[in-house]
Motif scaffolding. Structure first.
Motif, mmCIF file in Angstrom:
data_model
loop_
_atom_site.group_PDB
_atom_site.id
_atom_site.type_symbol
_atom_site.label_atom_id
_atom_site.label_comp_id
_atom_site.label_asym_id
_atom_site.label_seq_id
_atom_site.Cartn_x
_atom_site.Cartn_y
_atom_site.Cartn_z
ATOM 1 N N CYS A 1 8.235 -3.995 9.632
ATOM 2 C CA CYS A 1 7.878 -2.580 9.735
ATOM 3 C C CYS A 1 8.026 -2.120 11.176
ATOM 4 O O CYS A 1 7.655 -2.842 12.092
ATOM 5 C CB CYS A 1 6.417 -2.344 9.353
ATOM 6 S SG CYS A 1 5.900 -2.963 7.766
ATOM 7 N N SER B 1 8.439 1.951 13.467
ATOM 8 C CA SER B 1 8.494 3.398 13.347
ATOM 9 C C SER B 1 9.927 3.885 13.115
ATOM 10 O O SER B 1 10.861 3.440 13.779
ATOM 11 C CB SER B 1 7.941 4.043 14.614
ATOM 12 O OG SER B 1 8.069 5.436 14.537
ATOM 13 N N SER C 1 2.666 5.252 13.668
ATOM 14 C CA SER C 1 3.426 5.652 12.484
ATOM 15 C C SER C 1 2.511 5.615 11.269
ATOM 16 O O SER C 1 1.985 4.553 10.923
ATOM 17 C CB SER C 1 4.609 4.699 12.273
ATOM 18 O OG SER C 1 5.208 4.923 11.015
ATOM 19 N N LEU C 2 2.338 6.762 10.628
ATOM 20 C CA LEU C 2 1.537 6.806 9.405
ATOM 21 C C LEU C 2 2.160 5.938 8.317
ATOM 22 O O LEU C 2 1.445 5.280 7.555
ATOM 23 C CB LEU C 2 1.401 8.239 8.913
ATOM 24 C CG LEU C 2 0.582 9.164 9.810
ATOM 25 C CD1 LEU C 2 0.666 10.598 9.300
ATOM 26 C CD2 LEU C 2 -0.855 8.703 9.895
ATOM 27 N N GLY C 3 3.489 5.924 8.253
ATOM 28 C CA GLY C 3 4.180 5.123 7.245
ATOM 29 C C GLY C 3 3.915 3.643 7.407
ATOM 30 O O GLY C 3 3.634 2.927 6.442
ATOM 31 N N GLY D 1 1.351 2.314 8.944
ATOM 32 C CA GLY D 1 -0.056 2.115 8.613
ATOM 33 C C GLY D 1 -0.276 2.005 7.114
ATOM 34 O O GLY D 1 -1.022 1.141 6.642
ATOM 35 N N TYR D 2 0.399 2.865 6.374
ATOM 36 C CA TYR D 2 0.297 2.815 4.917
ATOM 37 C C TYR D 2 0.842 1.492 4.377
ATOM 38 O O TYR D 2 0.213 0.843 3.532
ATOM 39 C CB TYR D 2 1.056 3.989 4.299
ATOM 40 C CG TYR D 2 1.078 3.951 2.793
ATOM 41 C CD1 TYR D 2 -0.022 4.369 2.060
ATOM 42 C CD2 TYR D 2 2.188 3.474 2.108
ATOM 43 C CE1 TYR D 2 -0.015 4.330 0.670
ATOM 44 C CE2 TYR D 2 2.206 3.426 0.724
ATOM 45 C CZ TYR D 2 1.099 3.848 0.010
ATOM 46 O OH TYR D 2 1.110 3.779 -1.346
ATOM 47 N N GLU D 3 2.013 1.084 4.874
ATOM 48 C CA GLU D 3 2.612 -0.182 4.433
ATOM 49 C C GLU D 3 1.683 -1.356 4.720
ATOM 50 O O GLU D 3 1.525 -2.253 3.888
ATOM 51 C CB GLU D 3 3.955 -0.402 5.114
ATOM 52 C CG GLU D 3 5.029 0.550 4.636
ATOM 53 C CD GLU D 3 6.306 0.455 5.448
ATOM 54 O OE1 GLU D 3 7.376 0.516 4.831
ATOM 55 O OE2 GLU D 3 6.233 0.319 6.692
ATOM 56 N N GLY E 1 -1.600 -1.269 5.016
ATOM 57 C CA GLY E 1 -2.736 -1.190 4.102
ATOM 58 C C GLY E 1 -2.409 -1.741 2.727
ATOM 59 O O GLY E 1 -3.199 -2.479 2.134
ATOM 60 N N ARG E 2 -1.234 -1.369 2.235
ATOM 61 C CA ARG E 2 -0.808 -1.873 0.918
ATOM 62 C C ARG E 2 -0.613 -3.388 0.954
ATOM 63 O O ARG E 2 -1.023 -4.098 0.037
ATOM 64 C CB ARG E 2 0.491 -1.194 0.475
ATOM 65 C CG ARG E 2 0.373 0.301 0.254
ATOM 66 C CD ARG E 2 -0.416 0.682 -0.968
ATOM 67 N NE ARG E 2 0.225 0.096 -2.138
ATOM 68 C CZ ARG E 2 -0.416 -0.260 -3.250
ATOM 69 N NH1 ARG E 2 -1.691 -0.058 -3.358
ATOM 70 N NH2 ARG E 2 0.237 -0.801 -4.252
#
Length: 124
Positions: free
Chosen positions: A8, A10, A57-59, A61-63, A65-66
């Motif tokens: 991952c 940004s 990067s919000l994306g 962060g989401y990845e 978390g998942r």
């Protein structure tokens, strides 16, 4: 044992670190198949997530978390020399086993990745 590695970094949040992403991905390829190599482009067994988290990067962060919810191994790399502060949620998620955060300088990135994957391979 070849690993499937999810990297991952940004994309929409900023591409200032793409050269560093490229170095990290090249080192990751030594340990397995990088499923998300496109993140480093300038223009199934154990799964491992490696995230360069210096650029917010919000994306990403989401990845993360998942991935954490799915109990995946996660290595986050953060460069303090950037002048940024790592999200407390990312820093606080570190548990020493599945979710690890490593501060690094650009010169240390490859060594940290190498050491991490030696540990992962030896524990599987």
């Amino acid at each position: 044992m070849a690993l499937n590695i999810y990297f991952c970094g940004s994309i929409r949040g900023g591409r200032e670190d793409v050269a560093i992403y490229q170095k990290i991905v090249q080192k990751l390829k030594k340990f397995g198949k990088v499923l998300t190599e496109h993140v480093s482009h300038a223009g199934l067994s154990e799964r491992v997530i490696v995230a360069e988290v210096t650029q917010p990067s919000l994306g990403v962060g989401y990845e993360l978390g998942r991935a954490a919810a799915m109990h995946k191994r996660i290595l986050c790399l953060f460069r303090p020399s950037s002048g940024r502060v790592l999200s407390a949620m990312i820093r606080g998620a570190e548990n020493g086993s599945l979710f690890q955060v490593r501060d690094y300088s650009e010169e240390q990135a490859e060594t940290i990745v190498e050491d991490y994957f030696r540990m992962v391979v030896s524990s599987t």
